[in-house]
Write an enzyme that holds these catalytic residues in place. Structure first.
Site, PDB file in Angstrom:
ATOM      1  N   ASN A 166       0.836  -1.213   0.000  1.00 41.35           N
ATOM      2  CA  ASN A 166       0.000   0.000   0.000  1.00 41.35           C
ATOM      3  C   ASN A 166       0.869   1.261   0.000  1.00 41.35           C
ATOM      4  O   ASN A 166       0.545   2.243  -0.655  1.00 41.35           O
ATOM      5  CB  ASN A 166      -0.952   0.012   1.198  1.00 41.35           C
ATOM      6  CG  ASN A 166      -2.180  -0.832   0.942  1.00 41.35           C
ATOM      7  OD1 ASN A 166      -3.088  -0.407   0.231  1.00 41.35           O
ATOM      8  ND2 ASN A 166      -2.201  -2.035   1.473  1.00 41.35           N
TER       9      ASN A 166
ATOM     10  N   HIS B 115      -8.096  -0.936   6.306  1.00 38.71           N
ATOM     11  CA  HIS B 115      -8.257  -2.231   6.973  1.00 38.71           C
ATOM     12  C   HIS B 115      -8.943  -3.220   6.023  1.00 38.71           C
ATOM     13  O   HIS B 115      -9.915  -2.859   5.349  1.00 38.71           O
ATOM     14  CB  HIS B 115      -9.088  -2.053   8.254  1.00 38.71           C
ATOM     15  CG  HIS B 115      -9.219  -3.314   9.035  1.00 38.71           C
ATOM     16  ND1 HIS B 115      -8.214  -3.797   9.852  1.00 38.71           N
ATOM     17  CD2 HIS B 115     -10.215  -4.225   9.091  1.00 38.71           C
ATOM     18  CE1 HIS B 115      -8.588  -4.942  10.386  1.00 38.71           C
ATOM     19  NE2 HIS B 115      -9.808  -5.234   9.936  1.00 38.71           N
TER      20      HIS B 115
ATOM     21  N   MET C  82       0.961  -2.278  12.303  1.00 41.32           N
ATOM     22  CA  MET C  82       0.268  -3.210  13.183  1.00 41.32           C
ATOM     23  C   MET C  82       0.402  -2.842  14.669  1.00 41.32           C
ATOM     24  O   MET C  82       0.662  -3.715  15.500  1.00 41.32           O
ATOM     25  CB  MET C  82       0.764  -4.632  12.918  1.00 41.32           C
ATOM     26  CG  MET C  82       0.418  -5.112  11.531  1.00 41.32           C
ATOM     27  SD  MET C  82      -1.372  -4.990  11.217  1.00 41.32           S
ATOM     28  CE  MET C  82      -1.493  -5.838   9.657  1.00 41.32           C
ATOM     29  N   ARG C  83       0.241  -1.560  14.966  1.00 42.08           N
ATOM     30  CA  ARG C  83       0.256  -1.103  16.361  1.00 42.08           C
ATOM     31  C   ARG C  83      -0.883  -0.123  16.580  1.00 42.08           C
ATOM     32  O   ARG C  83      -1.217   0.624  15.658  1.00 42.08           O
ATOM     33  CB  ARG C  83       1.546  -0.335  16.667  1.00 42.08           C
ATOM     34  CG  ARG C  83       2.698  -1.203  16.775  1.00 42.08           C
ATOM     35  CD  ARG C  83       3.966  -0.508  17.159  1.00 42.08           C
ATOM     36  NE  ARG C  83       4.934  -1.554  17.259  1.00 42.08           N
ATOM     37  CZ  ARG C  83       5.085  -2.316  18.330  1.00 42.08           C
ATOM     38  NH1 ARG C  83       4.424  -2.057  19.432  1.00 42.08           N
ATOM     39  NH2 ARG C  83       5.939  -3.314  18.322  1.00 42.08           N
ATOM     40  N   LEU C  84      -1.413  -0.136  17.799  1.00 41.35           N
ATOM     41  CA  LEU C  84      -2.437   0.860  18.126  1.00 41.35           C
ATOM     42  C   LEU C  84      -1.766   2.212  18.297  1.00 41.35           C
ATOM     43  O   LEU C  84      -0.708   2.312  18.905  1.00 41.35           O
ATOM     44  CB  LEU C  84      -3.113   0.485  19.446  1.00 41.35           C
ATOM     45  CG  LEU C  84      -4.325  -0.416  19.388  1.00 41.35           C
ATOM     46  CD1 LEU C  84      -4.919  -0.567  20.791  1.00 41.35           C
ATOM     47  CD2 LEU C  84      -5.375   0.152  18.441  1.00 41.35           C
TER      48      LEU C  84
ATOM     49  N   ASN D 244      -6.487   5.152   8.373  1.00 38.99           N
ATOM     50  CA  ASN D 244      -6.024   3.763   8.315  1.00 38.99           C
ATOM     51  C   ASN D 244      -6.804   3.021   7.237  1.00 38.99           C
ATOM     52  O   ASN D 244      -7.940   3.371   6.925  1.00 38.99           O
ATOM     53  CB  ASN D 244      -6.270   3.091   9.674  1.00 38.99           C
ATOM     54  CG  ASN D 244      -5.799   1.650   9.704  1.00 38.99           C
ATOM     55  OD1 ASN D 244      -4.725   1.315   9.196  1.00 38.99           O
ATOM     56  ND2 ASN D 244      -6.600   0.769  10.290  1.00 38.99           N
TER      57      ASN D 244
ATOM     58  N   LYS E 152       4.879   3.081  25.243  1.00 39.34           N
ATOM     59  CA  LYS E 152       4.316   3.558  23.971  1.00 39.34           C
ATOM     60  C   LYS E 152       4.511   5.071  23.866  1.00 39.34           C
ATOM     61  O   LYS E 152       4.848   5.594  22.820  1.00 39.34           O
ATOM     62  CB  LYS E 152       2.819   3.215  23.911  1.00 39.34           C
ATOM     63  CG  LYS E 152       2.162   3.621  22.593  1.00 39.34           C
ATOM     64  CD  LYS E 152       0.664   3.387  22.609  1.00 39.34           C
ATOM     65  CE  LYS E 152       0.279   1.967  22.386  1.00 39.34           C
ATOM     66  NZ  LYS E 152       0.285   1.546  20.981  1.00 39.34           N
TER      67      LYS E 152
HETATM   68  C1  GAR Z   1      -3.165  -4.396   4.152  1.00 33.95           C
HETATM   69  O1  GAR Z   1      -4.039  -5.319   3.552  1.00 33.95           O
HETATM   70  C2  GAR Z   1      -3.890  -3.582   5.204  1.00 33.95           C
HETATM   71  O2  GAR Z   1      -5.242  -3.388   4.912  1.00 33.95           O
HETATM   72  C3  GAR Z   1      -3.701  -4.435   6.419  1.00 33.95           C
HETATM   73  O3  GAR Z   1      -2.404  -4.920   6.340  1.00 33.95           O
HETATM   74  C4  GAR Z   1      -2.086  -5.119   4.955  1.00 33.95           C
HETATM   75  C5  GAR Z   1      -0.707  -4.540   4.717  1.00 33.95           C
HETATM   76  O4  GAR Z   1      -0.245  -4.883   3.457  1.00 33.95           O
HETATM   77  N1  GAR Z   1      -3.905  -3.683   7.615  1.00 33.95           N
HETATM   78  C6  GAR Z   1      -4.438  -4.178   8.734  1.00 33.95           C
HETATM   79  O5  GAR Z   1      -4.761  -5.329   8.864  1.00 33.95           O
HETATM   80  C7  GAR Z   1      -4.608  -3.154   9.848  1.00 33.95           C
HETATM   81  N2  GAR Z   1      -5.398  -3.674  10.914  1.00 33.95           N
HETATM   82  P1  GAR Z   1       0.960  -4.109   2.793  1.00 33.95           P
HETATM   83  O6  GAR Z   1       2.076  -4.071   3.840  1.00 33.95           O
HETATM   84  O7  GAR Z   1       1.343  -4.916   1.599  1.00 33.95           O
HETATM   85  O8  GAR Z   1       0.488  -2.738   2.454  1.00 33.95           O
END
Ligand code: GAR
EC number: 2.1.2.2
Length: 200
Positions: A14, A109, A90-92, A107, A65
């Site tokens: 992304n 998701h 992947m962190r709050l 964000n 944090k």
């Molecule tokens: C993506 O699909 C994003 O939507 C997800 O992680 C992936 C990262 O892919 N995010 C989550 O799950 C957030 N809770 P990438 O590193 O190839 O962009």
């Protein structure tokens, strides 16, 4: 022109999609910084290839944090960042960053929130034998994937759907939708404008 920081923890596809549309001129912003909490993440290689500075940290090197977010905040200020884009981070997000960037953190998701929040949304959808899943782009608040929703796009799960096939379909949408919504948010402002723009 607004300056953004992208936060990622892994592959960074992304992040790459955003880099590509900035390069092509379709997204009017400057990517000032990649923030990454995993030193070996491929997202960092992508930042290096695109000559984008990165701030890489490990949470375990800090006492809290608040302490690592303070370090991130120092970097964001150094680069004059206006807006934070979470892309597989992947962190709050804690109160330090939320306080400094109120309403300016988004964000993406891989599910139709509020369904399947948190980690492995794709695995959760498959395990639940869901008929639909999709992609959500939302503002970030203190909860886990709970902030106000900006847009959602759905994906139908086929009977023989696998993790790979679903991930591919979802990421295809993500890579198109995130740049499009960022362009609206960064040039037009708030969520109401976005909703209107899509209705027209
Ligand atoms: C993506 O699909 C994003 O939507 C997800 O992680 C992936 C990262 O892919 N995010 C989550 O799950 C957030 N809770 P990438 O590193 O190839 O962009």
């Amino acid at each position: 022109m607004k300056k953004i920081a992208v936060f990622a923890s892994g592959n960074g596809s992304n992040f790459q999609a955003v880099v590509d549309v900035v390069k092509s001129g379709e997204l009017e912003t400057e990517i000032s910084l990649l923030v990454c909490d995993k030193p070996g993440a491929y997202a960092v290689d992508r930042a290096n290839a695109a000559k984008i500075p990165s701030f890489i940290f490990q949470a375990k090197d800090y006492t809290s944090k608040e302490a690592y977010e303070q370090a991130i905040l120092t970097e964001l200020k150094r680069y004059d960042v206006d807006f934070i884009v979470l892309a597989g981070y992947m962190r709050l997000i804690g109160s330090t960053l939320l306080g400094a960037y109120q309403g300016r953190i988004v964000n993406i998701h891989p599910s139709l929130l509020p369904a399947f929040p948190g980690k492995d949304a794709i695995g959760q959808a498959l395990a639940a034998k869901a008929m639909w899943s999709g992609v959500t782009i939302h503002y970030v608040d203190e909860g886990m994937d709970t902030g106000p929703i900006i847009i959602q796009e759905r994906v139908r799960l086929e009977e023989n759907e696998t993790r790979d096939s679903l991930q591919k379909k979802i990421q295809q949408i993500e890579h198109k939708l995130y740049p499009e919504i960022l362009q609206m948010l960064l040039t037009q402002g708030d969520v109401i404008n976005v909703t209107k723009a899509r209705a027209n």
